[in-house]
Design a protein around this motif. Sequence first.
Motif, PDB file in Angstrom:
ATOM      1  N   PRO A 181       2.418  -9.213   7.162  1.00 44.24           N
ATOM      2  CA  PRO A 181       2.767  -9.097   8.584  1.00 44.24           C
ATOM      3  C   PRO A 181       1.981 -10.098   9.434  1.00 44.24           C
ATOM      4  N   SER A 193      -3.684 -12.697  -0.115  1.00 44.58           N
ATOM      5  CA  SER A 193      -2.849 -12.363   1.042  1.00 44.58           C
ATOM      6  C   SER A 193      -2.266 -10.954   1.061  1.00 44.58           C
ATOM      7  N   CYS A 194      -2.367 -10.206  -0.002  1.00 45.54           N
ATOM      8  CA  CYS A 194      -1.661  -8.926  -0.046  1.00 45.54           C
ATOM      9  C   CYS A 194      -2.559  -7.722  -0.343  1.00 45.54           C
ATOM     10  N   VAL A 224       9.453  -5.629   8.104  1.00 46.62           N
ATOM     11  CA  VAL A 224       8.978  -6.924   8.601  1.00 46.62           C
ATOM     12  C   VAL A 224       8.613  -7.857   7.451  1.00 46.62           C
ATOM     13  N   GLY A 229       9.097  -0.194  -3.995  1.00 48.33           N
ATOM     14  CA  GLY A 229       8.874   0.039  -2.568  1.00 48.33           C
ATOM     15  C   GLY A 229       9.768   1.150  -2.044  1.00 48.33           C
ATOM     16  N   SER A 230       9.330   1.819  -0.985  1.00 51.36           N
ATOM     17  CA  SER A 230      10.143   2.915  -0.438  1.00 51.36           C
ATOM     18  C   SER A 230      11.316   2.380   0.380  1.00 51.36           C
ATOM     19  N   GLN A 231      11.202   1.129   0.854  1.00 54.77           N
ATOM     20  CA  GLN A 231      12.263   0.604   1.711  1.00 54.77           C
ATOM     21  C   GLN A 231      13.508   0.220   0.911  1.00 54.77           C
ATOM     22  N   PHE A 232      13.309  -0.608  -0.121  1.00 57.89           N
ATOM     23  CA  PHE A 232      14.458  -1.043  -0.920  1.00 57.89           C
ATOM     24  C   PHE A 232      14.792  -0.021  -2.003  1.00 57.89           C
ATOM     25  N   MET A 261       6.439 -10.132   5.031  1.00 62.82           N
ATOM     26  CA  MET A 261       5.097  -9.971   4.471  1.00 62.82           C
ATOM     27  C   MET A 261       4.426 -11.321   4.261  1.00 62.82           C
ATOM     28  N   LYS A 311      10.905  -9.991   0.908  1.00 62.86           N
ATOM     29  CA  LYS A 311       9.962  -9.610   1.956  1.00 62.86           C
ATOM     30  C   LYS A 311       8.983 -10.721   2.351  1.00 62.86           C
ATOM     31  N   CYS A 325      -3.708  -4.632   1.887  1.00 63.35           N
ATOM     32  CA  CYS A 325      -2.823  -3.484   2.148  1.00 63.35           C
ATOM     33  C   CYS A 325      -2.149  -2.961   0.891  1.00 63.35           C
ATOM     34  N   HIS A 326      -2.011  -3.797  -0.148  1.00 64.74           N
ATOM     35  CA  HIS A 326      -1.310  -3.360  -1.364  1.00 64.74           C
ATOM     36  C   HIS A 326      -2.260  -3.366  -2.554  1.00 64.74           C
TER      37      HIS A 326
HETATM   38  C1  HEC Z   1      -1.486  -5.918   6.818  1.00 62.26           C
HETATM   39  C2  HEC Z   1      -1.016  -5.150   5.707  1.00 62.26           C
HETATM   40  C3  HEC Z   1      -0.069  -5.804   4.721  1.00 62.26           C
HETATM   41  C4  HEC Z   1      -0.223  -6.996   4.051  1.00 62.26           C
HETATM   42  C5  HEC Z   1      -1.385  -7.977   4.150  1.00 62.26           C
HETATM   43  C6  HEC Z   1       0.929  -7.122   3.181  1.00 62.26           C
HETATM   44  N1  HEC Z   1       1.746  -6.049   3.320  1.00 62.26           N
HETATM   45 FE1  HEC Z   1       3.488  -5.684   2.290  1.00 62.26          FE
HETATM   46  N2  HEC Z   1       3.751  -3.954   3.327  1.00 62.26           N
HETATM   47  C7  HEC Z   1       2.931  -3.490   4.333  1.00 62.26           C
HETATM   48  C8  HEC Z   1       3.555  -2.326   4.941  1.00 62.26           C
HETATM   49  C9  HEC Z   1       2.953  -1.517   6.084  1.00 62.26           C
HETATM   50  C10 HEC Z   1       4.801  -2.132   4.278  1.00 62.26           C
HETATM   51  C11 HEC Z   1       5.869  -1.095   4.579  1.00 62.26           C
HETATM   52  C12 HEC Z   1       6.548  -1.370   5.907  1.00 62.26           C
HETATM   53  C13 HEC Z   1       7.301  -2.677   6.077  1.00 62.26           C
HETATM   54  O1  HEC Z   1       7.726  -3.323   5.113  1.00 62.26           O
HETATM   55  O2  HEC Z   1       7.563  -3.105   7.211  1.00 62.26           O
HETATM   56  C14 HEC Z   1       4.883  -3.165   3.260  1.00 62.26           C
HETATM   57  C15 HEC Z   1       5.913  -3.292   2.371  1.00 62.26           C
HETATM   58  C16 HEC Z   1       6.011  -4.249   1.378  1.00 62.26           C
HETATM   59  C17 HEC Z   1       7.031  -4.291   0.386  1.00 62.26           C
HETATM   60  C18 HEC Z   1       8.055  -3.208   0.264  1.00 62.26           C
HETATM   61  C19 HEC Z   1       9.472  -3.390  -0.019  1.00 62.26           C
HETATM   62  C20 HEC Z   1      10.112  -2.052  -0.265  1.00 62.26           C
HETATM   63  O3  HEC Z   1      11.025  -1.992  -1.079  1.00 62.26           O
HETATM   64  O4  HEC Z   1       9.691  -1.066   0.324  1.00 62.26           O
HETATM   65  C21 HEC Z   1       6.797  -5.387  -0.382  1.00 62.26           C
HETATM   66  C22 HEC Z   1       7.577  -5.859  -1.606  1.00 62.26           C
HETATM   67  C23 HEC Z   1       5.623  -6.028   0.144  1.00 62.26           C
HETATM   68  N3  HEC Z   1       5.166  -5.326   1.214  1.00 62.26           N
HETATM   69  C24 HEC Z   1       5.071  -7.179  -0.364  1.00 62.26           C
HETATM   70  C25 HEC Z   1       3.940  -7.791   0.162  1.00 62.26           C
HETATM   71  C26 HEC Z   1       3.405  -9.024  -0.362  1.00 62.26           C
HETATM   72  C27 HEC Z   1       3.988  -9.799  -1.535  1.00 62.26           C
HETATM   73  C28 HEC Z   1       2.318  -9.317   0.396  1.00 62.26           C
HETATM   74  C29 HEC Z   1       1.419 -10.512   0.286  1.00 62.26           C
HETATM   75  C30 HEC Z   1       2.054 -11.818   0.184  1.00 62.26           C
HETATM   76  C31 HEC Z   1       2.171  -8.262   1.390  1.00 62.26           C
HETATM   77  N4  HEC Z   1       3.179  -7.378   1.212  1.00 62.26           N
HETATM   78  C32 HEC Z   1       1.147  -8.198   2.331  1.00 62.26           C
HETATM   79  C33 HEC Z   1       1.703  -4.007   4.681  1.00 62.26           C
HETATM   80  C34 HEC Z   1       1.173  -5.225   4.253  1.00 62.26           C
END
Ligand code: HEC
Length: 217
Positions: free
Chosen positions: A92, A34-35, A88, A58-61, A90, A79, A38-39
């Motif tokens: 998204p 699931s992640c 938003v 992360g850049s947000q926290f 996660m 998140k 993008c990550h």
């Molecule tokens: C479709 C792309 C996408 C997927 C899939 C995705 N992320 Fe993200 N993630 C982002 C983006 C873009 C950001 C930065 C912007 C935001 O958080 O809104 C982000 C930010 C984060 C952060 C940042 C917090 C910080 O301190 O900045 C975390 C933790 C995170 N994601 C966890 C996850 C996890 C865990 C999953 C899977 C369960 C996941 N993401 C799946 C795109 C994605």
Amino acid sequence: MKGALWICSLFMTAPLCMSQVDYSTQVQPVFNASCLGCHGNTSGVSLNSYAKVMASVGSQFGTAAVQPGSKESSPLWIKINPNPPIGVRMPPNNPLDQTKIDIIGQWIDEGASESATAVEDLSGQPFRFALIDNYPNPFNPATTIRFSLPDEAFVTFQVCDIRGAVVNLYSGYFQSGEQVLTIRLGDRPSGLYTVRMQALAGNKTFRSRAMKILLLK
Ligand code: HEC
């Protein structure tokens, strides 16, 4: 054992034994599915291996995504839940189901270790969090469990039968150091049982390995 308040109860409808979350088989597969789209192996939040997850900031926290021992302070857990305070949820538009969220939360609360047994090590402390041994073993009807705690903690012991049903539960507050607890299974049939211990110290939860004990009548 001084000053401990004991609650001992026997369950007729057996709940399941607590088990510790295993990172490689229960957590990393969720990130893979699931992640990683993008990550992947990128800067910031990169979830393609245990080491990368633990190094993610992360850049947000602006803090490490995983804070071992506290899901509530971990951006990674915040998140994946509804309505995070920043950005938003996660992934998204594609939220994880509650079981997966709970498993990740439990893994963080248990100390976010890579292997299920490493959770017992608290380096730099005079006493480790550990379930040490029991004597006598085999036993009938009682055996004494030895354990140690790095800090004062609220400790729960589960005794389970081989089918994984809880047959006895003990809990109470204990001081730091090496401690003992006597478990009685006189009303139970002979056989192998397991003992697990869970300790709450501050906002941290630690869970031990399962220790096998043998009742022989
Ligand atoms: C479709 C792309 C996408 C997927 C899939 C995705 N992320 Fe993200 N993630 C982002 C983006 C873009 C950001 C930065 C912007 C935001 O958080 O809104 C982000 C930010 C984060 C952060 C940042 C917090 C910080 O301190 O900045 C975390 C933790 C995170 N994601 C966890 C996850 C996890 C865990 C999953 C899977 C369960 C996941 N993401 C799946 C795109 C994605």
